[in-house]
Design a protein around this motif. Structure first.
Motif, PDB file in Angstrom:
ATOM      1  N   ARG A   1       0.824  -1.214   0.000  1.00 54.59           N
ATOM      2  CA  ARG A   1       0.000   0.000   0.000  1.00 54.59           C
ATOM      3  C   ARG A   1       0.853   1.257   0.000  1.00 54.59           C
ATOM      4  NH1 ARG A   1      -4.473  -0.435   4.616  1.00 54.59           N
ATOM      5  NH2 ARG A   1      -4.981   1.574   3.652  1.00 54.59           N
ATOM      6  N   SER A   2       2.081   1.167   0.539  1.00 58.42           N
ATOM      7  CA  SER A   2       2.970   2.327   0.599  1.00 58.42           C
ATOM      8  C   SER A   2       4.008   2.339  -0.517  1.00 58.42           C
ATOM      9  CB  SER A   2       3.698   2.352   1.958  1.00 58.42           C
ATOM     10  OG  SER A   2       2.773   2.383   3.029  1.00 58.42           O
ATOM     11  N   GLY A   3       4.003   1.324  -1.371  1.00 58.34           N
ATOM     12  CA  GLY A   3       4.980   1.250  -2.443  1.00 58.34           C
ATOM     13  C   GLY A   3       6.381   0.909  -1.977  1.00 58.34           C
ATOM     14  N   LEU A   4       6.474   0.205  -0.828  1.00 63.14           N
ATOM     15  CA  LEU A   4       7.771  -0.154  -0.260  1.00 63.14           C
ATOM     16  C   LEU A   4       8.038  -1.645  -0.429  1.00 63.14           C
ATOM     17  CD1 LEU A   4       7.531   1.829   3.115  1.00 63.14           C
ATOM     18  CD2 LEU A   4       8.661   2.551   1.002  1.00 63.14           C
ATOM     19  N   ALA A   5       9.280  -2.031  -0.246  1.00 63.82           N
ATOM     20  CA  ALA A   5       9.667  -3.440  -0.310  1.00 63.82           C
ATOM     21  C   ALA A   5      10.990  -3.621   0.418  1.00 63.82           C
ATOM     22  CB  ALA A   5       9.799  -3.900  -1.757  1.00 63.82           C
ATOM     23  N   ASN A   6      11.246  -4.846   0.852  1.00 65.02           N
ATOM     24  CA  ASN A   6      12.542  -5.217   1.416  1.00 65.02           C
ATOM     25  C   ASN A   6      13.373  -5.860   0.312  1.00 65.02           C
ATOM     26  OD1 ASN A   6      11.742  -4.344   3.935  1.00 65.02           O
ATOM     27  ND2 ASN A   6      11.163  -6.376   4.648  1.00 65.02           N
ATOM     28  N   LEU A   7      14.560  -5.335   0.102  1.00 61.46           N
ATOM     29  CA  LEU A   7      15.459  -5.870  -0.918  1.00 61.46           C
ATOM     30  C   LEU A   7      16.635  -6.557  -0.242  1.00 61.46           C
ATOM     31  CD1 LEU A   7      16.576  -6.167  -3.799  1.00 61.46           C
ATOM     32  CD2 LEU A   7      17.572  -3.868  -3.550  1.00 61.46           C
ATOM     33  N   GLN A   8      16.754  -7.863  -0.477  1.00 59.06           N
ATOM     34  CA  GLN A   8      17.871  -8.618   0.095  1.00 59.06           C
ATOM     35  C   GLN A   8      18.938  -8.848  -0.958  1.00 59.06           C
ATOM     36  OE1 GLN A   8      17.805 -12.975   0.984  1.00 59.06           O
ATOM     37  NE2 GLN A   8      18.114 -12.318   3.100  1.00 59.06           N
ATOM     38  N   VAL A   9      20.153  -8.451  -0.615  1.00 61.81           N
ATOM     39  CA  VAL A   9      21.305  -8.711  -1.473  1.00 61.81           C
ATOM     40  C   VAL A   9      21.834 -10.096  -1.103  1.00 61.81           C
ATOM     41  CG1 VAL A   9      23.539  -7.865  -2.252  1.00 61.81           C
ATOM     42  CG2 VAL A   9      21.829  -6.254  -1.395  1.00 61.81           C
ATOM     43  N   THR A  10      21.687 -11.044  -1.995  1.00 57.19           N
ATOM     44  CA  THR A  10      22.117 -12.414  -1.725  1.00 57.19           C
ATOM     45  C   THR A  10      23.580 -12.581  -2.120  1.00 57.19           C
ATOM     46  OG1 THR A  10      19.874 -13.194  -2.218  1.00 57.19           O
ATOM     47  CG2 THR A  10      21.619 -14.843  -2.132  1.00 57.19           C
ATOM     48  N   VAL A  11      24.380 -13.037  -1.159  1.00 55.64           N
ATOM     49  CA  VAL A  11      25.810 -13.224  -1.406  1.00 55.64           C
ATOM     50  C   VAL A  11      26.217 -14.614  -0.920  1.00 55.64           C
ATOM     51  CG1 VAL A  11      26.336 -10.768  -1.209  1.00 55.64           C
ATOM     52  CG2 VAL A  11      26.427 -12.193   0.817  1.00 55.64           C
ATOM     53  N   GLY A  12      27.327 -15.085  -1.438  1.00 54.46           N
ATOM     54  CA  GLY A  12      27.815 -16.404  -1.042  1.00 54.46           C
ATOM     55  C   GLY A  12      28.808 -16.323   0.090  1.00 54.46           C
ATOM     56  N   ALA A  13      28.548 -15.455   1.059  1.00 51.03           N
ATOM     57  CA  ALA A  13      29.472 -15.296   2.185  1.00 51.03           C
ATOM     58  C   ALA A  13      28.719 -14.689   3.355  1.00 51.03           C
ATOM     59  CB  ALA A  13      30.653 -14.404   1.795  1.00 51.03           C
ATOM     60  N   GLY A  14      29.357 -14.708   4.529  1.00 47.56           N
ATOM     61  CA  GLY A  14      28.768 -14.091   5.711  1.00 47.56           C
ATOM     62  C   GLY A  14      27.430 -14.690   6.076  1.00 47.56           C
ATOM     63  N   ALA A  15      26.431 -13.821   6.297  1.00 53.24           N
ATOM     64  CA  ALA A  15      25.094 -14.284   6.679  1.00 53.24           C
ATOM     65  C   ALA A  15      24.313 -14.826   5.498  1.00 53.24           C
ATOM     66  CB  ALA A  15      24.320 -13.142   7.334  1.00 53.24           C
ATOM     67  N   GLY A  16      24.846 -14.717   4.291  1.00 53.72           N
ATOM     68  CA  GLY A  16      24.153 -15.220   3.108  1.00 53.72           C
ATOM     69  C   GLY A  16      23.306 -14.171   2.419  1.00 53.72           C
ATOM     70  N   GLY A  17      22.978 -13.096   3.122  1.00 53.12           N
ATOM     71  CA  GLY A  17      22.176 -12.036   2.520  1.00 53.12           C
ATOM     72  C   GLY A  17      22.068 -10.855   3.466  1.00 53.12           C
ATOM     73  N   TYR A  18      21.947  -9.665   2.898  1.00 48.71           N
ATOM     74  CA  TYR A  18      21.835  -8.441   3.681  1.00 48.71           C
ATOM     75  C   TYR A  18      20.685  -7.624   3.109  1.00 48.71           C
ATOM     76  CZ  TYR A  18      26.329 -10.042   5.335  1.00 48.71           C
ATOM     77  OH  TYR A  18      27.331 -10.821   5.876  1.00 48.71           O
ATOM     78  N   THR A  19      19.781  -7.184   3.980  1.00 46.60           N
ATOM     79  CA  THR A  19      18.504  -6.623   3.547  1.00 46.60           C
ATOM     80  C   THR A  19      18.448  -5.113   3.691  1.00 46.60           C
ATOM     81  OG1 THR A  19      17.364  -8.670   4.180  1.00 46.60           O
ATOM     82  CG2 THR A  19      16.009  -6.712   3.870  1.00 46.60           C
ATOM     83  N   ALA A  20      18.055  -4.461   2.615  1.00 45.97           N
ATOM     84  CA  ALA A  20      17.719  -3.041   2.639  1.00 45.97           C
ATOM     85  C   ALA A  20      16.226  -2.954   2.925  1.00 45.97           C
ATOM     86  CB  ALA A  20      18.068  -2.383   1.313  1.00 45.97           C
ATOM     87  N   GLN A  21      15.866  -2.527   4.118  1.00 47.00           N
ATOM     88  CA  GLN A  21      14.482  -2.555   4.561  1.00 47.00           C
ATOM     89  C   GLN A  21      13.716  -1.328   4.090  1.00 47.00           C
ATOM     90  OE1 GLN A  21      14.616  -2.986   8.808  1.00 47.00           O
ATOM     91  NE2 GLN A  21      15.760  -4.891   8.740  1.00 47.00           N
ATOM     92  N   ASP A  22      12.458  -1.553   3.696  1.00 46.28           N
ATOM     93  CA  ASP A  22      11.531  -0.476   3.330  1.00 46.28           C
ATOM     94  C   ASP A  22      12.131   0.476   2.300  1.00 46.28           C
ATOM     95  OD1 ASP A  22       9.473  -1.397   4.893  1.00 46.28           O
ATOM     96  OD2 ASP A  22       9.997  -0.186   6.627  1.00 46.28           O
ATOM     97  N   THR A  23      12.577  -0.092   1.199  1.00 53.26           N
ATOM     98  CA  THR A  23      13.049   0.732   0.085  1.00 53.26           C
ATOM     99  C   THR A  23      11.887   0.977  -0.879  1.00 53.26           C
ATOM    100  OG1 THR A  23      13.655  -1.167  -1.301  1.00 53.26           O
ATOM    101  CG2 THR A  23      15.311  -0.353   0.241  1.00 53.26           C
ATOM    102  N   SER A  24      12.059   1.953  -1.746  1.00 57.95           N
ATOM    103  CA  SER A  24      11.091   2.151  -2.818  1.00 57.95           C
ATOM    104  C   SER A  24      11.185   0.975  -3.783  1.00 57.95           C
ATOM    105  CB  SER A  24      11.393   3.453  -3.553  1.00 57.95           C
ATOM    106  OG  SER A  24      10.705   3.503  -4.783  1.00 57.95           O
TER     107      SER A  24
END
Length: 299
Positions: A256-279
């Motif tokens: 409803r707000s036009g937002l989304a969580n974008l996860q950068v998936t990588v083959g290291a560390g935690a496996g992914g890092y999320t940009a929360q509430d992006t356009s």
């Protein structure tokens, strides 16, 4: 066999009944104590205990930090980084530079007042092992930046601010639970709960604002960076070559707000890092800019 199964079932039912009866007795005891205890005492305890814990947290943190990171050293040795630390138990960890895909900066509000930050390596094959990937436990931000520049690679890009629509969501999460407990206190006529909830709700406002201000993501042509959090803020910086995919998630309220969580998936560390509430449109364009070779299909 049927008799044995039936007997076992009866025993299990009796155990459940006994557990339920014990839980009911315990609940009645607690409720009776609350009703019989002086309201002023309950109010004092509800406010005093959290305040005392908050005041003691720095003491516990200093002691734990000193014991764990006593004599910390970080050295370069034949294509590897070697970290050693510990007072009672000395620990040495060797990380191959060719397996390091980035780094993560972490801090909390207390550390931010002193411009201090912690440094972890994002390494393939190590997983999200917080203790094994530490490159600097806590140090002045300029010193940490110097270590990153000499041992790893510096991120030169800025961070894009997230849409204003993300601010109400952070405020609801930081204030909403205490408003609900306060409403419950009004219904139950528990003034101590109402007062404690009101205090925590007021403290939740700057927390929600700080969480919003901490949101950000960016790309400098070589590294992708994602930041979020307040009480435990983290900024991950990963090599562009380590990005193996992207994941978008949306809740009903985010749509409803036009937002989304974008996860950068990588083959290291935690496996992914999320940009929360992006356009959502902006995040799709961002991913296409970082990895144009990946086919990005928006449905």
């Amino acid at each position: 066999t049927r008799k044995e199964s039936s007997a076992a079932s009866d025993v299990y039912k009796r155990q459940l009944q006994q557990s339920a009866a014990q839980m009911e007795v315990a609940t009645d005891t607690v409720m009776g104590w609350i009703d019989a205890t002086d309201r002023a005492l309950l109010t004092t305890l509800a406010i005093g205990i959290p305040v005392a814990l908050v005041l003691l947290m720095p003491v516990f943190a200093v002691v734990s930090y000193a014991v764990t990171n006593w004599g910390f050293t970080l050295k370069g040795r034949e294509g590897s980084l070697v970290a050693e630390r510990g007072l009672f138990t000395r620990r040495s960890v060797t990380l191959e530079k060719r397996r390091i895909r980035g780094h993560e900066l972490q801090d909390n509000p207390l550390e931010r007042t002193r411009s201090a930050v912690r440094l972890r390596a994002i390494v393939t094959g190590l997983g999200d092992a917080a203790t094994r990937a530490v490159l600097l436990p806590t140090g002045p931000r300029p010193q940490v930046a110097s270590v990153v520049e000499r041992a790893l690679a510096r991120y030169d890009g800025g961070l894009r601010r997230h849409p204003r629509a993300a601010l109400p969501r952070r405020l609801i999460r930081s204030v909403g639970p205490f408003l609900l407990t306060g409403a419950a206190g009004v219904v139950l006529d528990w003034n101590w709960l109402v007062i404690a909830s009101a205090v925590l709700a007021v403290l939740g406002v700057p927390l929600g604002i700080d969480r919003y201000r901490s949101l950000g993501h960016g790309y400098d042509g070589a590294y992708v960076s994602v930041r979020s959090g307040s009480l435990q803020r983290g900024q991950a910086v990963v090599e562009r070559s380590a990005v193996i995919g992207w994941t978008w998630t949306q809740t009903l309220f985010q749509r409803r707000s036009g937002l989304a969580n974008l996860q950068v998936t990588v083959g290291a560390g935690a496996g992914g890092y999320t940009a929360q509430d992006t356009s959502l449109p902006g995040s799709v364009a961002f991913a296409a800019d970082v990895t144009p070779e990946l086919s990005l299909i928006h449905i």
